[in-house]
Scaffold this active site. Structure first.
Site, PDB file in Angstrom:
ATOM      1  N   GLY A 111     -15.436   3.147   3.639  1.00  0.00           N
ATOM      2  CA  GLY A 111     -14.170   3.768   3.260  1.00  0.00           C
ATOM      3  C   GLY A 111     -13.534   3.198   2.015  1.00  0.00           C
ATOM      4  N   GLN A 112     -14.284   2.441   1.212  1.00  0.00           N
ATOM      5  CA  GLN A 112     -13.700   1.941  -0.032  1.00  0.00           C
ATOM      6  C   GLN A 112     -13.492   3.102  -0.995  1.00  0.00           C
ATOM      7  OE1 GLN A 112     -15.914  -1.086  -2.182  1.00  0.00           O
ATOM      8  NE2 GLN A 112     -14.282  -1.336  -3.705  1.00  0.00           N
TER       9      GLN A 112
ATOM     10  N   ASP B 101       0.851  -1.186   0.000  1.00  0.00           N
ATOM     11  CA  ASP B 101       0.000   0.000   0.000  1.00  0.00           C
ATOM     12  C   ASP B 101       0.894   1.247   0.000  1.00  0.00           C
ATOM     13  OD1 ASP B 101      -3.213   0.538   0.960  1.00  0.00           O
ATOM     14  OD2 ASP B 101      -1.808   2.214   1.106  1.00  0.00           O
ATOM     15  N   ILE B 102       0.503   2.255  -0.781  1.00  0.00           N
ATOM     16  CA  ILE B 102       1.315   3.456  -0.928  1.00  0.00           C
ATOM     17  C   ILE B 102       1.301   4.306   0.350  1.00  0.00           C
ATOM     18  CG2 ILE B 102      -0.442   5.071  -1.817  1.00  0.00           C
ATOM     19  CD1 ILE B 102       1.607   5.813  -4.028  1.00  0.00           C
TER      20      ILE B 102
ATOM     21  N   HIS C 225     -10.368  -5.371  -3.079  1.00  0.00           N
ATOM     22  CA  HIS C 225      -9.020  -5.507  -2.536  1.00  0.00           C
ATOM     23  C   HIS C 225      -9.070  -5.876  -1.068  1.00  0.00           C
ATOM     24  CE1 HIS C 225     -10.240  -1.256  -2.495  1.00  0.00           C
ATOM     25  NE2 HIS C 225      -9.549  -1.113  -1.365  1.00  0.00           N
ATOM     26  N   LEU C 226      -8.150  -6.736  -0.686  1.00  0.00           N
ATOM     27  CA  LEU C 226      -8.013  -7.161   0.702  1.00  0.00           C
ATOM     28  C   LEU C 226      -6.777  -6.489   1.281  1.00  0.00           C
ATOM     29  CD1 LEU C 226      -8.414 -10.710   2.140  1.00  0.00           C
ATOM     30  CD2 LEU C 226      -6.305  -9.451   2.591  1.00  0.00           C
ATOM     31  N   HIS C 227      -6.957  -5.758   2.389  1.00  0.00           N
ATOM     32  CA  HIS C 227      -5.820  -5.171   3.096  1.00  0.00           C
ATOM     33  C   HIS C 227      -5.253  -6.226   4.045  1.00  0.00           C
ATOM     34  CE1 HIS C 227      -6.853  -0.778   2.322  1.00  0.00           C
ATOM     35  NE2 HIS C 227      -8.027  -1.318   2.102  1.00  0.00           N
TER      36      HIS C 227
ATOM     37  N   ASN D  96     -12.787  -3.306   2.766  1.00  0.00           N
ATOM     38  CA  ASN D  96     -13.738  -2.208   2.818  1.00  0.00           C
ATOM     39  C   ASN D  96     -14.673  -2.317   1.617  1.00  0.00           C
ATOM     40  OD1 ASN D  96     -12.488  -1.086   5.122  1.00  0.00           O
ATOM     41  ND2 ASN D  96     -10.967  -0.058   3.842  1.00  0.00           N
TER      42      ASN D  96
HETATM   43  P1  5GP Z   1      -9.690   1.409   0.317  1.00  0.00           P
HETATM   44  O1  5GP Z   1      -9.728   2.712   1.063  1.00  0.00           O
HETATM   45  O2  5GP Z   1     -10.393   1.510  -1.009  1.00  0.00           O
HETATM   46  O3  5GP Z   1     -10.130   0.243   1.139  1.00  0.00           O
HETATM   47  O4  5GP Z   1      -8.161   1.140   0.026  1.00  0.00           O
HETATM   48  C1  5GP Z   1      -7.485   1.690  -1.056  1.00  0.00           C
HETATM   49  C2  5GP Z   1      -6.027   1.653  -0.690  1.00  0.00           C
HETATM   50  O5  5GP Z   1      -5.285   1.915  -1.871  1.00  0.00           O
HETATM   51  C3  5GP Z   1      -5.612   2.703   0.349  1.00  0.00           C
HETATM   52  O6  5GP Z   1      -5.078   2.068   1.491  1.00  0.00           O
HETATM   53  C4  5GP Z   1      -4.582   3.543  -0.389  1.00  0.00           C
HETATM   54  O7  5GP Z   1      -3.504   3.958   0.427  1.00  0.00           O
HETATM   55  C5  5GP Z   1      -4.127   2.622  -1.512  1.00  0.00           C
HETATM   56  N1  5GP Z   1      -3.660   3.309  -2.702  1.00  0.00           N
HETATM   57  C6  5GP Z   1      -4.273   4.363  -3.312  1.00  0.00           C
HETATM   58  N2  5GP Z   1      -3.583   4.726  -4.405  1.00  0.00           N
HETATM   59  C7  5GP Z   1      -2.514   3.888  -4.485  1.00  0.00           C
HETATM   60  C8  5GP Z   1      -1.423   3.770  -5.414  1.00  0.00           C
HETATM   61  O8  5GP Z   1      -1.306   4.504  -6.397  1.00  0.00           O
HETATM   62  N3  5GP Z   1      -0.517   2.784  -5.165  1.00  0.00           N
HETATM   63  C9  5GP Z   1      -0.626   1.936  -4.081  1.00  0.00           C
HETATM   64  N4  5GP Z   1       0.337   1.007  -3.937  1.00  0.00           N
HETATM   65  N5  5GP Z   1      -1.641   2.014  -3.208  1.00  0.00           N
HETATM   66  C10 5GP Z   1      -2.571   2.983  -3.412  1.00  0.00           C
END
Ligand code: 5GP
Length: 116
Positions: A95-96, A32-33, A102-104, A89
């Site tokens: 918070g998606q 994750d970035i 995607h699975l964190h 999420n």
């Molecule tokens: P969500 O909030 O949809 O559950 O998770 C999306 C995740 O994607 C977040 O944790 C966010 O930091 C990550 N993310 C967003 N943009 C990028 C990117 O360009 N590269 C990477 N590696 N992760 C990203």
């Protein structure tokens, strides 16, 4: 945004760079970035699934593969015994932010419960 254009599709195609952790025919895993823990990996299916809401019985194998990959990485990366958390999420209120399932996979610190 169409499925072909979502951020994670671009990452899988290599159009946006990512720190790849694992890949096979079904899933792609990368760091994750903006890590929310010392280890924060995103595991995504290669199939075009927007969220958990899209899943049908036909997707059972790929959905299971997300969890199997998380467990495999936890063992390989050395935090299976200390502990880790898997989060998916789904939808705006959860918070998606990226419209691709995607699975964190989070590890490396004491994680609080309940999550915020
Ligand atoms: P969500 O909030 O949809 O559950 O998770 C999306 C995740 O994607 C977040 O944790 C966010 O930091 C990550 N993310 C967003 N943009 C990028 C990117 O360009 N590269 C990477 N590696 N992760 C990203």
């Amino acid at each position: 945004m169409s499925q072909n254009d979502n951020l994670f599709k671009k990452i899988m195609r290599g159009e946006i760079p990512s720190a790849k952790v694992y890949e096979d025919d079904d899933v792609y895993a990368f760091k994750d970035i903006a890590p929310a823990a010392p280890t924060h990996i995103l595991i995504i299916p290669k199939a075009p699934l927007d969220s958990l809401n899209e899943l049908t019985d036909n997707d059972a194998a790929v959905a299971g593969k997300l969890l199997v990959t998380a467990a495999k990485l936890a063992k390989e990366l050395g935090f299976a015994d200390t502990g880790y958390r898997c989060v998916i999420n789904t939808g705006a209120q959860a918070g998606q932010t990226v419209p691709h399932l995607h699975l964190h996979l989070l590890a490396g610190r004491d994680l609080q419960w309940p999550p915020g």
